[in-house]
Design a protein around this motif. Structure first.
Motif, PDB file in Angstrom:
ATOM      1  N   SER A  47       5.367  -8.036 -24.431  1.00 17.22           N
ATOM      2  CA  SER A  47       4.418  -8.032 -23.774  1.00 17.22           C
ATOM      3  C   SER A  47       2.973  -8.067 -24.570  1.00 17.22           C
ATOM      4  CB  SER A  47       4.499  -6.803 -22.930  1.00 17.22           C
ATOM      5  OG  SER A  47       3.280  -6.594 -22.150  1.00 17.22           O
ATOM      6  N   ALA A  48       3.088  -7.034 -25.735  1.00 11.84           N
ATOM      7  CA  ALA A  48       1.831  -6.887 -26.723  1.00 11.84           C
ATOM      8  C   ALA A  48       1.617  -8.235 -27.327  1.00 11.84           C
ATOM      9  CB  ALA A  48       2.205  -5.778 -27.509  1.00 11.84           C
ATOM     10  N   LEU A  49       2.445  -9.062 -27.596  1.00 13.73           N
ATOM     11  CA  LEU A  49       2.612 -10.258 -28.219  1.00 13.73           C
ATOM     12  C   LEU A  49       1.780 -11.275 -27.264  1.00 13.73           C
ATOM     13  CD1 LEU A  49       3.037 -12.599 -30.543  1.00 13.73           C
ATOM     14  CD2 LEU A  49       5.473 -12.978 -29.402  1.00 13.73           C
ATOM     15  N   VAL A  50       2.472 -11.519 -25.971  1.00 12.30           N
ATOM     16  CA  VAL A  50       1.607 -12.176 -24.841  1.00 12.30           C
ATOM     17  C   VAL A  50       0.084 -11.881 -24.720  1.00 12.30           C
ATOM     18  CG1 VAL A  50       1.544 -12.812 -22.479  1.00 12.30           C
ATOM     19  CG2 VAL A  50       3.927 -12.825 -23.973  1.00 12.30           C
ATOM     20  N   HIS A  51      -0.053 -10.660 -24.796  1.00 12.91           N
ATOM     21  CA  HIS A  51      -1.564 -10.193 -24.537  1.00 12.91           C
ATOM     22  C   HIS A  51      -2.368 -10.443 -25.754  1.00 12.91           C
ATOM     23  CE1 HIS A  51       0.239  -7.585 -21.253  1.00 12.91           C
ATOM     24  NE2 HIS A  51      -1.156  -7.781 -20.738  1.00 12.91           N
ATOM     25  N   ASP A  52      -1.836 -10.459 -26.809  1.00 18.46           N
ATOM     26  CA  ASP A  52      -2.608 -10.681 -28.081  1.00 18.46           C
ATOM     27  C   ASP A  52      -2.914 -12.406 -28.164  1.00 18.46           C
ATOM     28  OD1 ASP A  52      -2.622  -8.418 -28.985  1.00 18.46           O
ATOM     29  OD2 ASP A  52      -0.945  -8.449 -30.429  1.00 18.46           O
TER      30      ASP A  52
END
Length: 158
Positions: free
Chosen positions: A34-39
């Motif tokens: 999820s953090a990767l997608v947000h980044d």
């Protein structure tokens, strides 16, 4: 037994101190993804924002070129043509010289606008990052551990 390795002979045991359960590992992986997608989304927004600013700059230059070519030409060309006529050039040539000067100015401003538009780039880093993420996810397949992997994790084989 190595930390994080499951004992294949036991069933349903509670994790040892310092070990994480499968649910905790799954939750951590989900949070990381999820953090990767947000980044990736934030990177795309930043790159697109920079290109929008370049596009606005080019649009402003093009607008200025249009205003100069259409609104200023009739008013200033008459004054300049009559000024050239006062210097001894015939009236027809005076108007032709002034019109050519304004067309040259409009062409110069149009070239400046075109240069600004050519500097707009696609979001290269976002595309590369998304492709790298997709490649990792393509190769990540859930499967049970093989006996060799279990033995290696338990330190039975080097």
């Amino acid at each position: 037994m190595a930390a994080g390795a499951a004992d294949p002979t036991s069933t349903g045991r509670a994790p040892y101190d310092g070990e994480r359960s499968v649910g905790q590992l799954f939750a951590a992986a989900t949070a990381d993804l999820s953090a990767l997608v947000h980044d990736e989304i934030a990177l795309a927004k930043a790159e697109i924002r920079a290109d929008v600013k370049r596009g606005v700059s080019g649009g402003v230059s093009l607008t200025v070129a249009g205003v100069v070519a259409l609104a200023a030409v009739p008013m200033l060309s008459a004054a300049a043509a009559f000024g050239l006529h006062a210097l001894g050039i015939t009236l027809g040539w005076s108007f032709l010289i002034v019109a050519g000067a304004y067309l040259l100015l409009a062409a110069l401003l149009g070239l400046l606008a075109l240069r600004s538009f050519k500097r707009i780039e696609k979001p290269r880093r976002t595309i590369e990052g998304a492709q790298a993420t997709a490649d990792v996810l393509k190769n990540a397949r859930p499967r049970p551990a093989t006996k060799e992997e279990i033995d290696r994790a338990l330190g039975r084989i080097p």
